[in-house]
Write a protein that holds these residues in place. Sequence first.
Motif: not given
Length: 232
Positions: A194-209
Amino acid sequence: MDRVDDGSPLADLLDERRHLVTLAHRVLGSLRDAESAVDECYRRWYALSDRERERIAVPRSWLAGSVGGICLARLALPGPGEDAGAEDVVPTVPDVIVAAPPLAPEPTTLRRHDAVVHAVRRACVTADEDMLLSLLAPDASAFFDGGGKIRTLVAPVHGRDRVARSVLRLLDRPPHTTTLAAHSVNGRTGLVVRHDRRVVAVLSLEVAGAEVVRMWVVVNPDKLRSWNTGRP
C-alpha cells in the motif's frame, strides 16, 4: 558489458503516471480523456524494441513528450459533425499481462509457506538483501505485470540475485508512505503493498521447501481496482 535493468521504485512509477495524467488533463480538460492519452502513451513505450528503450536516457521525459504529442493530435481531430478526414493512427500492442499463478502441486506445507512469506516480508521491509537472497531458490524467477499502464520490467527476471535486486528496487520507499502486509492472495498467503493507503501492488509467491521459486508482482491498476473498492 550489457546494462542490467533492475527496474525503478514503484512509488516513482506511480508518480510518473500521475505526472503524465496531470499534463494530459491540462491539455485535454477531461480526466477520462487524459487517462486514455496516457494509456496510449504507454502502449507506444511498450511498442518500442528493447534496444530502442535502452537508448532513451530519461524515460519520463520521453513519455512526457509522447503524451504531449498525443494530446495535441487529439485536439486536432474533428469534432462531432465535422469532416472526419484522416485519423491519427497509433501502433498498439497488447497489455503486458501475467496470468494469476495456477495452483501447483503441494510443494510444502501451508505453515511452511506462510513462514517463508512472512520472512520475505521482513527482508523487504528492512531492505535486507542478504536475508532475501537466503529465501530465494538459485533459479528463482519474478514476473511483473504492469498491464501496459505502469512502466515496470517487461521481461521476466531470473536468478536469485536479480530477483532480489528487482523486488527491493521496486519497494524502495520510506516506510511512512509505503506498507507491506501479508494477505491472502489466490488462496495462499501473499504480500500486499500500500502506498498512501492505496493498494499499488500484490505479490504472489510459490514456495518449494523453504525457498521461493517463483514470484508474481501485479502492479496493473486495472487488476488492483477491486482491492481498493472492496473485497479482492
